[in-house]
Write a protein that holds these residues in place. Structure first.
Motif, PDB file in Angstrom:
ATOM      1  N   TYR A  13      -2.524  -6.347  -7.594  1.00 39.75           N
ATOM      2  CA  TYR A  13      -2.454  -6.024  -6.164  1.00 39.75           C
ATOM      3  C   TYR A  13      -2.272  -7.270  -5.293  1.00 39.75           C
ATOM      4  O   TYR A  13      -1.338  -7.347  -4.488  1.00 39.75           O
ATOM      5  CB  TYR A  13      -3.735  -5.289  -5.784  1.00 39.75           C
ATOM      6  N   GLU A  46       0.808  -1.219   0.000  1.00 39.60           N
ATOM      7  CA  GLU A  46       0.000   0.000   0.000  1.00 39.60           C
ATOM      8  C   GLU A  46       0.844   1.272   0.000  1.00 39.60           C
ATOM      9  O   GLU A  46       0.559   2.209  -0.733  1.00 39.60           O
ATOM     10  CB  GLU A  46      -0.927   0.011   1.231  1.00 39.60           C
ATOM     11  N   ASN A  81      -8.622  -2.899  -1.990  1.00 41.86           N
ATOM     12  CA  ASN A  81      -7.969  -2.058  -2.988  1.00 41.86           C
ATOM     13  C   ASN A  81      -8.955  -1.358  -3.916  1.00 41.86           C
ATOM     14  O   ASN A  81      -8.829  -0.160  -4.184  1.00 41.86           O
ATOM     15  CB  ASN A  81      -6.991  -2.899  -3.808  1.00 41.86           C
TER      16      ASN A  81
END
Length: 545
Positions: free
Chosen positions: A305, A202, A272
């Motif tokens: 991700y 992140e 996300n």
């Protein structure tokens, strides 16, 4: 008097690390001048750590009248106390802080990588596929995540081991500062400890990281999601950048997402891109619920991700096997503690009084946007310092606050007034706009707009959205807002009760009824948290029926 401590431990192994160093005494001026400063040992310490459920330790420390020590003095005209630290530990701290500062620039790199990652591209690195399969199987057995070998995951692992090797090496070092804190809070919320690796994906462990869309902090909370989990945002404070508060909020949010999807991979994808995009991907894939089956129907940045998270976990678990050297020492040397402030105080004042640099204060207290810790009745804003400096601060608290008040009275320019998060607006940049024009329009400073939005230059682009805490509202906007509020009140008048449906949250309900906030719903219905059950009837007004 009681003490509640939470110690953040950072460890860094240096080849020259020595043990058994004698403590040096502070050098003391021989003449008494100006403000008398008390010694720090054996003084009742009124420190307070951020609330962490189930881990409080309380102990009583009594002052002794017969303590003999040389008093410390603040000499008139002198900017700093003449206090000295042990040279060896000071050197270690200096090297450690340099490592932390250097890593802060990595956020832009990892953000770009995750959003543009081509996970099907082949990257060449000498890793045996069969060995990788065996290691992933072991990880799969140890964690609740669905870690199964596939070529795309292998490509991401190879990419991190080649093109991002230096970044991963630095993350292995800086993670020693944050991971103990993360693990404690993740354990408090009963979620997998492996989620600590998500903060690397992140933010590259940068508490002041801010994305192009406004997501902020170690866990990259958007403003609305942060408010759902009680993260305070004002002109002074942004708790999305506070390591402890934001980690607790991230744990609760991830736990909620897992409750919805009953799958940690999908919970990560929803963290996300949002639960809505995950639901769309499930529908478009024909009802599949395995992340790898729905990946191609997710937004591009989310497609890379989860693989990035799994690759990071793999590299941390098998760092030594891939030639990474863990810089670890058996002796912790970087310790911090917190105390609630009793008066508004600036980083500059703290730096002068306890001889801790403003850069270090900013790192230890990243939630304070303007380098000012405010005092607000009903709020508990805490100052985090190295333990030695905190002892000096606490032992001389009354004298320090008196000194601060005298300084504030003598200054011509007042500190900026606190503007609460409810006064925040989002401004969309139009053709012809520049920061000075926008700042004048809303009665704020150019530097404030840059601080609120993480801007490094004065350049703007048409369509860019800026977060602003206005001191004044232009008349045209004010009249339009009045008309809108009147319309909203009429629209909401016929709906005094909302029946909670499956999938509803306080956030989604507040959005259905303009003019009603999450705090309103909590207050009117006696709700303390975020959990609501289907079938519950919620009042939409401050009324008895």
């Amino acid at each position: 008097m009681y003490t509640s401590k939470y110690i953040v431990l950072g460890v860094l192994s240096m080849g020259f690390l020595a043990t058994g160093v004698a403590q040096e005494f502070d050098s003391i001026p021989s003449t008494k001048q100006g403000l008398n400063v008390l010694k720090t040992q054996e003084i009742p310490v009124d420190t307070t750590a951020m609330d962490m459920e189930g881990v409080e330790q309380m102990e009583t420390m009594e002052a002794k009248d017969d303590i003999q020590d040389n008093p410390l003095f603040l000499v008139k005209g002198q900017k700093k106390y003449d206090l000295k630290d042990r040279p060896e530990t000071a050197k270690f701290d200096s090297l450690w802080m340099k490592e932390l500062y250097d890593s802060s620039s990595l956020f832009d790199s990892i953000y770009q990588d995750i959003t543009t990652l081509e996970i099907d591209s082949v990257y060449h690195y000498n890793v045996d596929t069969d060995t990788l399969k065996a290691r992933l199987e072991i990880l799969n057995q140890k964690t609740p995540f669905n870690i199964v070998y596939n070529p795309s995951l292998e490509n991401v692992i190879r990419y991190f081991l080649t093109r991002k090797r230096d970044m991963m090496s630095r993350m292995l070092t800086i993670s020693q500062f944050y991971f103990p804190l993360f693990e404690q809070e993740l354990d408090n919320q009963n979620v997998p400890l492996e989620l600590k690796y998500l903060a690397i994906v992140e933010s590259a462990l940068n508490p002041r990281a801010r994305s192009r869309v406004g997501a902020t902090g170690l866990w990259q909370f958007m403003y609305g999601t942060g408010k759902m989990y009680d993260l305070d945002v004002s002109s002074y404070v942004d708790e999305r950048s506070d390591p402890i508060n934001s980690t607790k909020a991230a744990s609760l949010y991830l736990k909620k997402l897992h409750d919805i999807f009953d799958d940690w991979d999908l919970a990560l994808a929803a963290y996300n891109s949002g639960p809505g995009n995950v639901n769309k991907a499930i529908r478009r894939s024909g009802g599949y619920k395995n992340y790898w089956n729905i990946r191609r129907n997710l937004p591009r940045e989310t497609a890379g991700y989860v693989p990035a998270f799994l690759a990071t976990m793999y590299i941390f678990e098998y760092a030594e096997e891939h030639g990474f050297t863990r810089q670890v020492t058996d002796r912790p040397y970087f310790e911090t503690d917190t105390i609630h402030v009793k008066s508004t105080i600036t980083f500059n004042q703290i730096s002068e009084l306890v001889d801790v640099s403003e850069e270090e204060l900013l790192f230890l207290n990243p939630a304070y946007k303007l380098k000012v810790i405010p005092y607000v009745k009903g709020k508990n804003y805490a100052l985090r310092l190295p333990v030695d400096a905190l002892g000096k601060f606490v032992a001389n608290e009354k004298a320090i606050y008196a000194h601060v008040q005298n300084q504030l009275k003598s200054k011509e320019e007042p500190l900026p007034q606190i503007v609460q998060s409810k006064d925040q607006i989002t401004y969309k940049v139009r053709s012809g706009d520049f920061l000075g024009k926008i700042a004048e329009r809303y009665g704020v400073g150019v530097s404030q707009i840059k601080n609120w939005n993480g801007l490094r230059s004065n350049n703007l682009r048409i369509g860019q959205r800026l977060t602003i805490y206005p001191r004044k509202i232009p008349s045209s906007i004010s009249s339009a807002s009045t008309r809108k509020k009147s319309t909203n009140s009429v629209a909401a008048a016929g709906n005094k009760v909302h029946t909670v449906k499956s999938g509803d949250s306080l956030w989604t309900i507040s959005k259905k009824y303009p003019g009603i906030s999450i705090d309103n719903l909590r207050k009117w219905n006696g709700i303390s948290g975020n959990d609501i059950k289907p079938g519950t009837k919620l009042k939409l007004c401050d009324c008895s029926s």
